[in-house]
Enzyme design. Sequence first.
Site: not given
Ligand code: URA
Length: 238
Positions: A104
């Site tokens: 993310d």
């Molecule tokens: N899980 C999440 O919620 N975000 C990420 O970036 C990776 C795994």
Amino acid sequence: MERLDKVISNLGYGSRKDVKSFVKKGIIEVDGVVVKDNGLLVDPEKSVIKVNGEEILYRKYIYLMMNKPDGVISATHDNRDETVIDLLNLEHQVFEPFPVGRLDKDTVGLLLLTNDGDLNHRLISPKWHVDKVYYAEIDKKVDEKDILAFKNGITLDDGYKCLEAKLEILSNSDDGSEIRLTIQEGKFHQVKRMFEAVGKNVTYLRREEFGGLSLDPDLEEGEYRELTDEELSLLKSY
Ligand code: URA
């Protein structure tokens, strides 16, 4: 077969125009013969190409480990935000790498980038159960019940039941917890959604391991380096 100027330019020796001028100067050799035509077709895996007397190291694929910073998108293009590709030097961008899976925008830590489509496919395929280890800060106290729920398989908001996940509590207080979580899947926002399923929120998320590789502690956020030969064989044998 590929054009000589493309091969040399893609390896970071300069633009195609630069390569043309190298050819004019007579400083490029292919298999011991000085090249006169910058558009010469060569097989870079078989021919010995020299620039200024120095043999070029031809490679088709690159494999990079990045400590992804906050605020940057794990994609090759974005109309608004900076991407992880924007953080690469031109000498690596010319290989046209892409991120292996996604983190993310606000997640930091270990992100692999490569232009090796087969390896990418294997690493992100749900079939292969590649371990991903995350460090996270949680807004509420995580307890034994959560550990058990994660072990038994959390059901996400869309009804998907996650595989068994290993949740470890690193520190705990009424203000929140620090945890380590090992999962073998990579669903969209998976870690955040797993905690939401037990009524808690992730306030900080960092990936520390992927497919047996650990984030290099010498890499500051935003920095990257090529994988070592050992890391690459570990990843390939995974
Ligand atoms: N899980 C999440 O919620 N975000 C990420 O970036 C990776 C795994």
